[in-house]
Scaffold this motif. Sequence first.
Motif, PDB file in Angstrom:
ATOM      1  N   ILE A 174       0.079  26.720  17.110  1.00  0.00           N
ATOM      2  CA  ILE A 174      -0.043  27.669  16.007  1.00  0.00           C
ATOM      3  C   ILE A 174      -1.090  27.187  15.009  1.00  0.00           C
ATOM      4  O   ILE A 174      -1.074  26.017  14.590  1.00  0.00           O
ATOM      5  CB  ILE A 174       1.307  27.823  15.270  1.00  0.00           C
ATOM      6  N   ASP A 175      -1.978  28.074  14.605  1.00  0.00           N
ATOM      7  CA  ASP A 175      -2.886  27.762  13.504  1.00  0.00           C
ATOM      8  C   ASP A 175      -2.063  27.482  12.253  1.00  0.00           C
ATOM      9  O   ASP A 175      -1.168  28.265  11.894  1.00  0.00           O
ATOM     10  CB  ASP A 175      -3.823  28.942  13.230  1.00  0.00           C
ATOM     11  N   MET A 176      -2.353  26.377  11.581  1.00  0.00           N
ATOM     12  CA  MET A 176      -1.584  26.019  10.388  1.00  0.00           C
ATOM     13  C   MET A 176      -1.693  27.089   9.306  1.00  0.00           C
ATOM     14  O   MET A 176      -0.785  27.240   8.485  1.00  0.00           O
ATOM     15  CB  MET A 176      -2.042  24.662   9.851  1.00  0.00           C
ATOM     16  N   ALA A 177      -2.790  27.849   9.314  1.00  0.00           N
ATOM     17  CA  ALA A 177      -2.925  28.909   8.314  1.00  0.00           C
ATOM     18  C   ALA A 177      -1.856  29.975   8.475  1.00  0.00           C
ATOM     19  O   ALA A 177      -1.517  30.674   7.514  1.00  0.00           O
ATOM     20  CB  ALA A 177      -4.312  29.547   8.429  1.00  0.00           C
ATOM     21  N   ALA A 178      -1.292  30.081   9.688  1.00  0.00           N
ATOM     22  CA  ALA A 178      -0.243  31.079   9.940  1.00  0.00           C
ATOM     23  C   ALA A 178       1.131  30.583   9.512  1.00  0.00           C
ATOM     24  O   ALA A 178       2.071  31.373   9.421  1.00  0.00           O
ATOM     25  CB  ALA A 178      -0.224  31.455  11.422  1.00  0.00           C
ATOM     26  N   VAL A 179       1.251  29.273   9.264  1.00  0.00           N
ATOM     27  CA  VAL A 179       2.563  28.698   8.905  1.00  0.00           C
ATOM     28  C   VAL A 179       2.411  27.739   7.718  1.00  0.00           C
ATOM     29  O   VAL A 179       2.816  26.573   7.798  1.00  0.00           O
ATOM     30  CB  VAL A 179       3.206  27.978  10.119  1.00  0.00           C
ATOM     31  N   PRO A 180       1.863  28.196   6.605  1.00  0.00           N
ATOM     32  CA  PRO A 180       1.643  27.284   5.477  1.00  0.00           C
ATOM     33  C   PRO A 180       2.932  26.745   4.877  1.00  0.00           C
ATOM     34  O   PRO A 180       2.916  25.730   4.178  1.00  0.00           O
ATOM     35  CB  PRO A 180       0.883  28.159   4.463  1.00  0.00           C
ATOM     36  N   ASP A 181       4.054  27.412   5.159  1.00  0.00           N
ATOM     37  CA  ASP A 181       5.332  26.991   4.596  1.00  0.00           C
ATOM     38  C   ASP A 181       6.101  26.039   5.508  1.00  0.00           C
ATOM     39  O   ASP A 181       7.183  25.570   5.138  1.00  0.00           O
ATOM     40  CB  ASP A 181       6.200  28.213   4.299  1.00  0.00           C
ATOM     41  N   MET A 182       5.578  25.743   6.689  1.00  0.00           N
ATOM     42  CA  MET A 182       6.261  24.806   7.581  1.00  0.00           C
ATOM     43  C   MET A 182       6.002  23.369   7.139  1.00  0.00           C
ATOM     44  O   MET A 182       4.997  23.074   6.502  1.00  0.00           O
ATOM     45  CB  MET A 182       5.805  25.018   9.025  1.00  0.00           C
ATOM     46  N   PRO A 183       6.910  22.445   7.472  1.00  0.00           N
ATOM     47  CA  PRO A 183       6.778  21.065   6.981  1.00  0.00           C
ATOM     48  C   PRO A 183       5.545  20.357   7.524  1.00  0.00           C
ATOM     49  O   PRO A 183       5.053  20.677   8.607  1.00  0.00           O
ATOM     50  CB  PRO A 183       8.065  20.388   7.465  1.00  0.00           C
ATOM     51  N   ALA A 184       5.073  19.376   6.773  1.00  0.00           N
ATOM     52  CA  ALA A 184       3.894  18.600   7.146  1.00  0.00           C
ATOM     53  C   ALA A 184       4.262  17.345   7.918  1.00  0.00           C
ATOM     54  O   ALA A 184       3.402  16.499   8.179  1.00  0.00           O
ATOM     55  CB  ALA A 184       3.106  18.238   5.895  1.00  0.00           C
ATOM     56  N   THR A 185       5.542  17.194   8.268  1.00  0.00           N
ATOM     57  CA  THR A 185       6.001  16.055   9.056  1.00  0.00           C
ATOM     58  C   THR A 185       6.747  16.560  10.292  1.00  0.00           C
ATOM     59  O   THR A 185       7.227  17.695  10.319  1.00  0.00           O
ATOM     60  CB  THR A 185       6.946  15.161   8.237  1.00  0.00           C
ATOM     61  N   CYS A 186       6.842  15.704  11.301  1.00  0.00           N
ATOM     62  CA  CYS A 186       7.579  16.076  12.511  1.00  0.00           C
ATOM     63  C   CYS A 186       9.059  16.253  12.188  1.00  0.00           C
ATOM     64  O   CYS A 186       9.610  15.536  11.343  1.00  0.00           O
ATOM     65  CB  CYS A 186       7.422  14.993  13.580  1.00  0.00           C
ATOM     66  N   GLN A 187       9.690  17.194  12.881  1.00  0.00           N
ATOM     67  CA  GLN A 187      11.131  17.428  12.716  1.00  0.00           C
ATOM     68  C   GLN A 187      11.708  17.935  14.024  1.00  0.00           C
ATOM     69  O   GLN A 187      11.050  18.699  14.740  1.00  0.00           O
ATOM     70  CB  GLN A 187      11.396  18.468  11.621  1.00  0.00           C
ATOM     71  N   VAL A 188      12.942  17.523  14.316  1.00  0.00           N
ATOM     72  CA  VAL A 188      13.666  18.085  15.452  1.00  0.00           C
ATOM     73  C   VAL A 188      14.381  19.339  14.966  1.00  0.00           C
ATOM     74  O   VAL A 188      15.066  19.317  13.935  1.00  0.00           O
ATOM     75  CB  VAL A 188      14.674  17.082  16.036  1.00  0.00           C
ATOM     76  N   PRO A 199      17.283  25.548  12.062  1.00  0.00           N
ATOM     77  CA  PRO A 199      17.793  24.411  11.288  1.00  0.00           C
ATOM     78  C   PRO A 199      17.200  23.083  11.758  1.00  0.00           C
ATOM     79  O   PRO A 199      16.889  22.901  12.944  1.00  0.00           O
ATOM     80  CB  PRO A 199      19.304  24.441  11.564  1.00  0.00           C
ATOM     81  N   VAL A 200      17.059  22.166  10.813  1.00  0.00           N
ATOM     82  CA  VAL A 200      16.584  20.815  11.131  1.00  0.00           C
ATOM     83  C   VAL A 200      17.767  19.960  11.564  1.00  0.00           C
ATOM     84  O   VAL A 200      18.835  19.989  10.946  1.00  0.00           O
ATOM     85  CB  VAL A 200      15.890  20.184   9.904  1.00  0.00           C
ATOM     86  N   LEU A 201      17.601  19.197  12.649  1.00  0.00           N
ATOM     87  CA  LEU A 201      18.636  18.295  13.139  1.00  0.00           C
ATOM     88  C   LEU A 201      18.363  16.867  12.643  1.00  0.00           C
ATOM     89  O   LEU A 201      17.203  16.462  12.515  1.00  0.00           O
ATOM     90  CB  LEU A 201      18.679  18.308  14.672  1.00  0.00           C
ATOM     91  N   PRO A 202      19.430  16.079  12.378  1.00  0.00           N
ATOM     92  CA  PRO A 202      19.253  14.727  11.826  1.00  0.00           C
ATOM     93  C   PRO A 202      18.893  13.714  12.918  1.00  0.00           C
ATOM     94  O   PRO A 202      19.606  12.753  13.167  1.00  0.00           O
ATOM     95  CB  PRO A 202      20.637  14.432  11.228  1.00  0.00           C
ATOM     96  N   LEU A 203      17.772  13.948  13.587  1.00  0.00           N
ATOM     97  CA  LEU A 203      17.381  13.102  14.719  1.00  0.00           C
ATOM     98  C   LEU A 203      16.015  12.478  14.494  1.00  0.00           C
ATOM     99  O   LEU A 203      15.239  12.292  15.431  1.00  0.00           O
ATOM    100  CB  LEU A 203      17.394  13.929  16.018  1.00  0.00           C
ATOM    101  N   SER A 204      15.725  12.146  13.245  1.00  0.00           N
ATOM    102  CA  SER A 204      14.463  11.483  12.926  1.00  0.00           C
ATOM    103  C   SER A 204      14.738  10.074  12.416  1.00  0.00           C
ATOM    104  O   SER A 204      15.810   9.781  11.878  1.00  0.00           O
ATOM    105  CB  SER A 204      13.689  12.267  11.865  1.00  0.00           C
ATOM    106  N   LEU A 205      13.756   9.219  12.621  1.00  0.00           N
ATOM    107  CA  LEU A 205      13.871   7.835  12.182  1.00  0.00           C
ATOM    108  C   LEU A 205      12.550   7.446  11.530  1.00  0.00           C
ATOM    109  O   LEU A 205      11.593   7.081  12.224  1.00  0.00           O
ATOM    110  CB  LEU A 205      14.174   6.925  13.373  1.00  0.00           C
ATOM    111  N   PRO A 206      12.448   7.550  10.195  1.00  0.00           N
ATOM    112  CA  PRO A 206      11.172   7.247   9.534  1.00  0.00           C
ATOM    113  C   PRO A 206      10.837   5.767   9.592  1.00  0.00           C
ATOM    114  O   PRO A 206      11.717   4.906   9.478  1.00  0.00           O
ATOM    115  CB  PRO A 206      11.421   7.708   8.094  1.00  0.00           C
ATOM    116  N   PHE A 207       9.554   5.472   9.789  1.00  0.00           N
ATOM    117  CA  PHE A 207       9.062   4.104   9.743  1.00  0.00           C
ATOM    118  C   PHE A 207       8.336   3.893   8.411  1.00  0.00           C
ATOM    119  O   PHE A 207       7.658   4.799   7.912  1.00  0.00           O
ATOM    120  CB  PHE A 207       8.073   3.830  10.873  1.00  0.00           C
ATOM    121  N   PRO A 208       8.444   2.693   7.847  1.00  0.00           N
ATOM    122  CA  PRO A 208       7.755   2.414   6.577  1.00  0.00           C
ATOM    123  C   PRO A 208       6.236   2.322   6.768  1.00  0.00           C
ATOM    124  O   PRO A 208       5.755   2.075   7.881  1.00  0.00           O
ATOM    125  CB  PRO A 208       8.326   1.056   6.149  1.00  0.00           C
TER     126      PRO A 208
END
Length: 261
Positions: A88-102, A144-153
């Motif tokens: 998807i062109d990001m211009a079509a989804v400006p409201d979607m998050p800027a980080t990966c999500q499950v 919905p976002v699922l709690p399956l992310s693990l952020p690295f510092p």
Amino acid sequence: MVKNAPSESLEAIPRPMVALGNDYPANYEIAPHRHGRAQLLYSGTGTMTVRTEHGAWVVPPEEGVWIPAGIQHSVGMIGQLTTSSIYIDMAAVPDMPATCQVLSISPLMRSLLQAAVNTSPEYEPQSRDGLIMALMLAELRLLPVLPLSLPFPHHHKLARRCRDFLESPHLHQSIDDWADTMAMSRRTFTRLFKRETGMSFAVWMRQACLFSALRRLAQGESVTTIALDLGYDSPSAFTTMFKRVLGVPPSRYLAQPATKS
């Protein structure tokens, strides 16, 4: 219909959304790469793991992962997978998050993804194919976002310590152990960890153990073996944690998407 083609071949198609289906053998690894478009990656069978320099995500069967444009990432396959992706062109989804999500894939979105890989890449916007894409774009924002992310510092030494832990996670490592390893006071370490990951050390460690457990469950290991390896006092203690986070016990989780509503 676009099948088993490199994603780069879709970049120049003059449509805001295009779909691609791919087949992968078991244990296949896609090397680090990035896309000019955002991607929603989905598979009905098998488990995927996605890694970036900023974190890791585990994607069970019939769930999806949102990957923004420009983020370098690798993908590992557990089991033989057939994937459906929309780019998807990001211009079509400006409201979607800027980080990966499950994302939890709804039954409607699942059907749309399966239909999308059979569309013409240069569909007419008002055609059936175009309406499928438009409806998919609307449904994407509701997943919905699922709690399956693990952020690295970002902190180099702390990030290396986190990655080492993820290779062999165990609940009985303590804040004091990590603080000593990094030559910090307990207070300095806890502040640094919270600032760098957005999580407390205890929550991050439980999430890392859950991440490891999901991958091992997908590979067919027993709940008892996984629970004891991770340092839980009993399989029931591990099951309680798992159910509290994901809503179902580990013995049922990988089969759960088929009954989602």
